[in-house]
Design a protein around this motif. Structure first.
Motif, PDB file in Angstrom:
ATOM      1  N   ILE A 241     -49.876  -2.457  -3.961  1.00  0.00           N
ATOM      2  CA  ILE A 241     -49.111  -3.702  -4.031  1.00  0.00           C
ATOM      3  C   ILE A 241     -48.562  -3.908  -5.443  1.00  0.00           C
ATOM      4  O   ILE A 241     -47.380  -4.235  -5.636  1.00  0.00           O
ATOM      5  CB  ILE A 241     -49.990  -4.892  -3.616  1.00  0.00           C
ATOM      6  N   ALA A 242     -49.416  -3.697  -6.443  1.00  0.00           N
ATOM      7  CA  ALA A 242     -48.997  -3.912  -7.824  1.00  0.00           C
ATOM      8  C   ALA A 242     -47.927  -2.898  -8.241  1.00  0.00           C
ATOM      9  O   ALA A 242     -46.967  -3.251  -8.942  1.00  0.00           O
ATOM     10  CB  ALA A 242     -50.197  -3.825  -8.753  1.00  0.00           C
ATOM     11  N   ILE A 243     -48.071  -1.648  -7.831  1.00  0.00           N
ATOM     12  CA  ILE A 243     -47.092  -0.624  -8.194  1.00  0.00           C
ATOM     13  C   ILE A 243     -45.748  -0.912  -7.532  1.00  0.00           C
ATOM     14  O   ILE A 243     -44.690  -0.724  -8.149  1.00  0.00           O
ATOM     15  CB  ILE A 243     -47.620   0.776  -7.832  1.00  0.00           C
ATOM     16  N   ALA A 244     -45.764  -1.380  -6.291  1.00  0.00           N
ATOM     17  CA  ALA A 244     -44.509  -1.748  -5.642  1.00  0.00           C
ATOM     18  C   ALA A 244     -43.798  -2.847  -6.425  1.00  0.00           C
ATOM     19  O   ALA A 244     -42.578  -2.776  -6.667  1.00  0.00           O
ATOM     20  CB  ALA A 244     -44.776  -2.200  -4.201  1.00  0.00           C
ATOM     21  N   SER A 245     -44.531  -3.859  -6.838  1.00  0.00           N
ATOM     22  CA  SER A 245     -43.932  -4.949  -7.619  1.00  0.00           C
ATOM     23  C   SER A 245     -43.379  -4.434  -8.938  1.00  0.00           C
ATOM     24  O   SER A 245     -42.258  -4.786  -9.341  1.00  0.00           O
ATOM     25  CB  SER A 245     -44.971  -6.037  -7.876  1.00  0.00           C
ATOM     26  N   ALA A 246     -44.166  -3.593  -9.634  1.00  0.00           N
ATOM     27  CA  ALA A 246     -43.717  -3.058 -10.922  1.00  0.00           C
ATOM     28  C   ALA A 246     -42.486  -2.180 -10.761  1.00  0.00           C
ATOM     29  O   ALA A 246     -41.571  -2.195 -11.611  1.00  0.00           O
ATOM     30  CB  ALA A 246     -44.850  -2.261 -11.569  1.00  0.00           C
ATOM     31  N   THR A 247     -42.425  -1.428  -9.668  1.00  0.00           N
ATOM     32  CA  THR A 247     -41.274  -0.552  -9.442  1.00  0.00           C
ATOM     33  C   THR A 247     -40.027  -1.356  -9.163  1.00  0.00           C
ATOM     34  O   THR A 247     -38.936  -1.051  -9.672  1.00  0.00           O
ATOM     35  CB  THR A 247     -41.574   0.421  -8.281  1.00  0.00           C
ATOM     36  N   HIS A 248     -40.136  -2.408  -8.372  1.00  0.00           N
ATOM     37  CA  HIS A 248     -38.990  -3.272  -8.144  1.00  0.00           C
ATOM     38  C   HIS A 248     -38.527  -3.926  -9.436  1.00  0.00           C
ATOM     39  O   HIS A 248     -37.320  -4.086  -9.663  1.00  0.00           O
ATOM     40  CB  HIS A 248     -39.352  -4.363  -7.126  1.00  0.00           C
ATOM     41  N   LEU A 249     -39.458  -4.289 -10.280  1.00  0.00           N
ATOM     42  CA  LEU A 249     -39.113  -4.982 -11.522  1.00  0.00           C
ATOM     43  C   LEU A 249     -38.510  -4.045 -12.558  1.00  0.00           C
ATOM     44  O   LEU A 249     -37.539  -4.396 -13.236  1.00  0.00           O
ATOM     45  CB  LEU A 249     -40.367  -5.636 -12.101  1.00  0.00           C
ATOM     46  N   CYS A 250     -39.053  -2.825 -12.679  1.00  0.00           N
ATOM     47  CA  CYS A 250     -38.717  -1.952 -13.809  1.00  0.00           C
ATOM     48  C   CYS A 250     -37.958  -0.697 -13.410  1.00  0.00           C
ATOM     49  O   CYS A 250     -37.588   0.082 -14.298  1.00  0.00           O
ATOM     50  CB  CYS A 250     -40.004  -1.541 -14.537  1.00  0.00           C
ATOM     51  N   ASP A 251     -37.720  -0.467 -12.118  1.00  0.00           N
ATOM     52  CA  ASP A 251     -36.940   0.695 -11.657  1.00  0.00           C
ATOM     53  C   ASP A 251     -37.572   1.992 -12.172  1.00  0.00           C
ATOM     54  O   ASP A 251     -36.950   2.776 -12.879  1.00  0.00           O
ATOM     55  CB  ASP A 251     -35.493   0.569 -12.120  1.00  0.00           C
ATOM     56  N   LEU A 252     -38.812   2.227 -11.794  1.00  0.00           N
ATOM     57  CA  LEU A 252     -39.604   3.335 -12.320  1.00  0.00           C
ATOM     58  C   LEU A 252     -39.285   4.648 -11.619  1.00  0.00           C
ATOM     59  O   LEU A 252     -38.961   4.673 -10.428  1.00  0.00           O
ATOM     60  CB  LEU A 252     -41.095   3.032 -12.161  1.00  0.00           C
ATOM     61  N   GLU A 253     -39.441   5.744 -12.360  1.00  0.00           N
ATOM     62  CA  GLU A 253     -39.366   7.082 -11.778  1.00  0.00           C
ATOM     63  C   GLU A 253     -40.748   7.602 -11.386  1.00  0.00           C
ATOM     64  O   GLU A 253     -40.920   8.202 -10.323  1.00  0.00           O
ATOM     65  CB  GLU A 253     -38.768   8.070 -12.786  1.00  0.00           C
ATOM     66  N   VAL A 254     -41.715   7.438 -12.291  1.00  0.00           N
ATOM     67  CA  VAL A 254     -43.038   8.036 -12.133  1.00  0.00           C
ATOM     68  C   VAL A 254     -44.100   7.004 -12.481  1.00  0.00           C
ATOM     69  O   VAL A 254     -43.952   6.243 -13.445  1.00  0.00           O
ATOM     70  CB  VAL A 254     -43.208   9.278 -13.043  1.00  0.00           C
ATOM     71  N   VAL A 255     -45.175   6.996 -11.698  1.00  0.00           N
ATOM     72  CA  VAL A 255     -46.376   6.240 -12.023  1.00  0.00           C
ATOM     73  C   VAL A 255     -47.522   7.245 -12.079  1.00  0.00           C
ATOM     74  O   VAL A 255     -47.754   7.985 -11.107  1.00  0.00           O
ATOM     75  CB  VAL A 255     -46.680   5.154 -10.981  1.00  0.00           C
ATOM     76  N   THR A 256     -48.199   7.311 -13.210  1.00  0.00           N
ATOM     77  CA  THR A 256     -49.371   8.181 -13.324  1.00  0.00           C
ATOM     78  C   THR A 256     -50.626   7.314 -13.274  1.00  0.00           C
ATOM     79  O   THR A 256     -50.660   6.233 -13.861  1.00  0.00           O
ATOM     80  CB  THR A 256     -49.369   8.992 -14.625  1.00  0.00           C
ATOM     81  N   VAL A 257     -51.640   7.799 -12.583  1.00  0.00           N
ATOM     82  CA  VAL A 257     -52.887   7.051 -12.421  1.00  0.00           C
ATOM     83  C   VAL A 257     -54.027   7.920 -12.929  1.00  0.00           C
ATOM     84  O   VAL A 257     -54.261   9.028 -12.427  1.00  0.00           O
ATOM     85  CB  VAL A 257     -53.132   6.655 -10.957  1.00  0.00           C
ATOM     86  N   GLY A 258     -54.736   7.436 -13.932  1.00  0.00           N
ATOM     87  CA  GLY A 258     -55.885   8.141 -14.487  1.00  0.00           C
ATOM     88  C   GLY A 258     -57.098   7.241 -14.545  1.00  0.00           C
ATOM     89  O   GLY A 258     -57.116   6.149 -13.981  1.00  0.00           O
ATOM     90  N   GLY A 259     -58.126   7.702 -15.227  1.00  0.00           N
ATOM     91  CA  GLY A 259     -59.376   6.964 -15.298  1.00  0.00           C
ATOM     92  C   GLY A 259     -60.367   7.471 -14.270  1.00  0.00           C
ATOM     93  O   GLY A 259     -60.045   8.282 -13.390  1.00  0.00           O
TER      94      GLY A 259
END
Length: 318
Positions: A241-259
């Motif tokens: 849900i959060a990544i979808a919102s961030a992508t709509h807001l910032c027009d992202l190409e890549v999201v990396t998830v670590g930890g």
């Protein structure tokens, strides 16, 4: 500053302190870690960090600050940036602790650059990891806490106070659990490791067992435990849900998830992808790629060094 000298890189989080040497090309040549102490006061924590750093330098035969290009450090937030006074939510003994100043004093005037630990992960992944070559990236770390860093148009975005990209405190469920930040239903309140384990125990997983961890939960989920699987879906849904919102807001190409929680692999990423694709409805958002952090546990160290070696893209603190 010697042209080919390594940087001392430091990564401070609620689970571990890590320190290592990183070359100008972004290669970690040596590193050490220790569990983050939970019962120490501010000065004792500083001495723990100082001892770790000293051990790394001694083992690499770096006898003086002149053998280093500088010091890069990522630390849990929030913080006063670029001053580097830190108040990590998951390290309560440090409140407005002058970490950047103390590192500057310790290393005799060498450049010291300090940023949020999740921002350093994003820098590392953009500079030398899964986001290398892309212009618009969100890096997320899911561990004791949930944080993030944002690179747009090829440059790190700092925001008004240096805390831009902090996706852990984006709302994922308005009726969700309270968060340590004072909000409710934040991604961190749902998906951070300790919260996920506590939720699972309340649902009947390993009842009464002290000190169970999200790794234990992920291991049980991998064996098909229904509550473990439900917990991974819960975390993946919040992140999606959060990544979808961030992508709509910032027009992202890549999201990396670590930890640490990202080590659960498809148990986390499958529900994350399912939720993301359900919520990312606009055409331009559908092409975003979500990938595991390529640098693994060294991403924060590489990113901390990137604040020095690729300062034109990642450092605006002076």
């Amino acid at each position: 500053m010697a042209a080919a000298a390594p940087a001392l890189a430091i990564d401070i989080g609620g689970t571990k302190f890590a320190a290592g040497l990183v070359t100008p090309g972004g290669r970690v040549t040596s590193w050490e870690r220790t569990a983050t102490p939970q019962e120490l006061d501010a000065e004792q924590l500083w001495r723990t960090l100082d001892a770790l750093v000293t051990r790394v330098l001694d083992e690499a035969h770096v006898m003086s600050p002149s053998g280093l290009a500088g010091v890069g450090c990522g630390c849990g937030g929030p913080m006063e940036w670029p001053e580097g006074r830190v108040s990590p939510l998951n390290i309560p003994a440090w409140r407005s602790f002058p970490l950047r100043e103390r590192l500057s004093d310790r290393f005799g005037g060498l450049p010291v650059r300090l940023h949020n630990d999740a921002i350093c992960l994003a820098v590392g992944e953009h500079w030398r990891g899964a986001g290398r070559g892309c212009r618009d990236l969100l890096g997320i770390v899911v561990s004791t806490g949930v944080g993030g860093g944002l690179v747009l148009d090829g440059r790190l975005i700092n925001g008004a106070t240096g805390n831009a990209g902090h996706i852990g405190h984006v709302g994922a469920d308005p009726d969700g659990p309270p968060c340590v930040c004072g909000g409710q239903g934040c991604v961190e309140a749902i998906a951070r490791g300790p919260a996920l384990a506590a939720w699972a125990q309340a649902e009947g997983w390993r009842p009464g067992q002290p000190q169970v961890t999200a790794k234990d939960l992920a291991d049980d989920a991998a064996q098909g435990h229904p509550i473990g699987l439900a917990a991974m879906r819960r975390a993946g849904r919040a992140l999606g849900i959060a990544i979808a919102s961030a992508t709509h807001l910032c027009d992202l190409e890549v999201v990396t998830v670590g930890g640490g929680l990202a080590q659960a692999g498809s148990l986390l990423f499958d529900p994350l992808e399912e939720t993301l694709r359900r919520h990312a409805g606009l055409d331009y958002a559908r092409d975003v790629r979500v990938v595991p952090a390529a640098l693994g546990q060294s991403a924060g160290l590489v990113g901390a060094a990137g604040l020095l070696f690729a300062a034109d893209r990642y450092w605006a603190g002076e």
